[in-house]
Structure formats: structure tokens, C-alpha cells
Enzyme design. Structure first.
Site, PDB file in Angstrom:
ATOM      1  CG  ASP A 175     -42.123   8.537 -24.632  1.00 36.03           C
ATOM      2  OD1 ASP A 175     -40.981   8.913 -24.934  1.00 36.03           O
ATOM      3  OD2 ASP A 175     -42.650   8.751 -23.508  1.00 36.03           O
TER       4      ASP A 175
ATOM      5  CB  VAL B 281     -33.560   7.270 -21.071  1.00 34.44           C
ATOM      6  CG1 VAL B 281     -33.114   5.817 -21.094  1.00 34.44           C
ATOM      7  CG2 VAL B 281     -34.835   7.419 -20.235  1.00 34.44           C
TER       8      VAL B 281
ATOM      9  CG  HIS C 137     -33.938   7.717 -26.528  1.00 36.64           C
ATOM     10  ND1 HIS C 137     -32.995   7.791 -25.522  1.00 36.64           N
ATOM     11  CD2 HIS C 137     -34.748   8.789 -26.348  1.00 36.64           C
ATOM     12  CE1 HIS C 137     -33.228   8.855 -24.775  1.00 36.64           C
ATOM     13  NE2 HIS C 137     -34.281   9.484 -25.259  1.00 36.64           N
TER      14      HIS C 137
ATOM     15  CG  HIS D 139     -38.003  11.508 -28.647  1.00 37.86           C
ATOM     16  ND1 HIS D 139     -38.785  11.289 -27.532  1.00 37.86           N
ATOM     17  CD2 HIS D 139     -36.747  11.726 -28.171  1.00 37.86           C
ATOM     18  CE1 HIS D 139     -38.033  11.386 -26.433  1.00 37.86           C
ATOM     19  NE2 HIS D 139     -36.799  11.650 -26.798  1.00 37.86           N
TER      20      HIS D 139
HETATM   21  P1  AMP Z   1     -35.204  11.801 -23.401  1.00 31.17           P
HETATM   22  O1  AMP Z   1     -35.666  12.912 -22.510  1.00 31.17           O
HETATM   23  O2  AMP Z   1     -34.925  12.233 -24.803  1.00 31.17           O
HETATM   24  O3  AMP Z   1     -34.066  11.013 -22.794  1.00 31.17           O
HETATM   25  O4  AMP Z   1     -36.432  10.845 -23.541  1.00 31.17           O
HETATM   26  C1  AMP Z   1     -36.655   9.734 -22.733  1.00 31.17           C
HETATM   27  C2  AMP Z   1     -38.051   9.263 -23.045  1.00 31.17           C
HETATM   28  O5  AMP Z   1     -38.197   7.964 -22.522  1.00 31.17           O
HETATM   29  C3  AMP Z   1     -39.150  10.132 -22.424  1.00 31.17           C
HETATM   30  O6  AMP Z   1     -39.977  10.650 -23.463  1.00 31.17           O
HETATM   31  C4  AMP Z   1     -39.890   9.162 -21.509  1.00 31.17           C
HETATM   32  O7  AMP Z   1     -41.277   9.380 -21.481  1.00 31.17           O
HETATM   33  C5  AMP Z   1     -39.532   7.816 -22.121  1.00 31.17           C
HETATM   34  N1  AMP Z   1     -39.575   6.673 -21.226  1.00 31.17           N
HETATM   35  C6  AMP Z   1     -39.044   6.594 -19.969  1.00 31.17           C
HETATM   36  N2  AMP Z   1     -39.263   5.372 -19.461  1.00 31.17           N
HETATM   37  C7  AMP Z   1     -39.930   4.665 -20.408  1.00 31.17           C
HETATM   38  C8  AMP Z   1     -40.448   3.328 -20.478  1.00 31.17           C
HETATM   39  N3  AMP Z   1     -40.303   2.445 -19.465  1.00 31.17           N
HETATM   40  N4  AMP Z   1     -41.093   2.948 -21.609  1.00 31.17           N
HETATM   41  C9  AMP Z   1     -41.254   3.822 -22.620  1.00 31.17           C
HETATM   42  N5  AMP Z   1     -40.783   5.079 -22.616  1.00 31.17           N
HETATM   43  C10 AMP Z   1     -40.132   5.500 -21.522  1.00 31.17           C
END
Ligand code: AMP
Ligand code: ZN
Length: 115
Positions: A30, A96, A100, A102
Site C-alpha cells: 500500500d 479505489v 482489493h 488489505h
Molecule cells: P480503500 O480505501 O479500501 O479503497 O483502499 C485503497 C487503498 O489503496 C488505500 O489504502 C491507498 O493507500 C491505496 N492506494 C492508492 N493508490 C495506490 C497506489 N498507486 N499504489 C498502492 N496503493 C495505493
């Protein structure tokens, strides 16, 4: 999906610290870690979230707990404890919209799963 951030990572169009890859799943660090170990484990095929599973994406997603446990072992947090979670939709806190999970560990996470 051409404009999906995580699809771009799958296609290697934007960089990511990839820690695991197979035919249908990808894991990377992340970019804004909330714990010493904070990985994102995704199906390569685009799917918005668990509301959007199809038979094909469900097959890949079904392998996620086992691969997450392997990642936890590989990153040294299996014994101390870790967490696998997915945010789904607006009130679920999803940012996003590519499914995904975590994988989080490396510090005491507490027992609350939401605030
Ligand atoms: P969520 O809030 O569950 O949708 O989590 C999205 C996650 O994607 C967050 O923890 C962000 O820090 C992570 N994230 C966003 N852009 C990127 C990226 N380019 N590479 C890695 N992680 C990312
Ligand atoms: Zn996508």
C-alpha cells in the site's frame, strides 16, 4: 478497465512494489501504509467490489484468504497476528473501485473493526 488505477498496476503501466503475482492475483505494498505490513491483494480481472463478483472473479477471490495467509507468513506477521479486510462501497469506506483486500500487521491492531 482502462482508467482504473489498480488495472493500470496489473498491466504494469504505473509502478507498484509488487510482492506476489500469479495467474489471477496480484499483491503490492500500500502506498500509504497504516501498519508496518500493509499489502493490497487483488484479483487481476477488474471487479468493483464484493457486490460486483461474477463467477470468474469469484473463483479468483476465493483464493484470497489462502494467499493472504501465505503473505502474512512471508512478511513475518503470521504468528503475532494480522488482519484481512475489504472495504465495500461508500459507507464501507472504499476509495479505489477495484476489489482489493488489505493485509495488515506488524503492530497491535486492536479488536475494533470500525470506529
Ligand atoms: P480503500 O480505501 O479500501 O479503497 O483502499 C485503497 C487503498 O489503496 C488505500 O489504502 C491507498 O493507500 C491505496 N492506494 C492508492 N493508490 C495506490 C497506489 N498507486 N499504489 C498502492 N496503493 C495505493
Ligand atoms: Zn480495475
Amino acid at each position: 478497465m482502462s482508467d482504473c488505477l489498480f488495472c493500470k498496476i496489473v498491466r504494469k503501466e504505473i509502478p507498484a512494489a509488487i510482492v506476489y503475482e500469479d495467474d489471477t492475483l496480484l499483491a503490492f505494498k500500500d502506498i500509504n501504509p497504516q501498519a508496518p505490513v500493509h499489502l493490497l491483494l487483488i484479483p487481476k480481472a477488474h471487479c468493483e467490489n464484493l457486490n460486483d463478483l461474477t463467477p470468474a472473479t469469484a473463483e479468483a477471490a476465493a483464493r484470497i484468504p489462502g494467499v493472504a495467509a501465505q503473505l502474512a507468513r512471508d512478511h513475518g506477521v503470521a504468528e503475532a497476528g494480522w488482519r484481512l479486510t475489504t472495504n465495500c462501497g461508500i459507507e464501507g469506506g472504499q476509495g479505489v473501485y477495484h476489489l482489493h483486500f488489505h493485509v495488515i500487521g506488524g503492530k497491535p491492531l486492536g479488536s475494533r473493526v470500525c470506529r
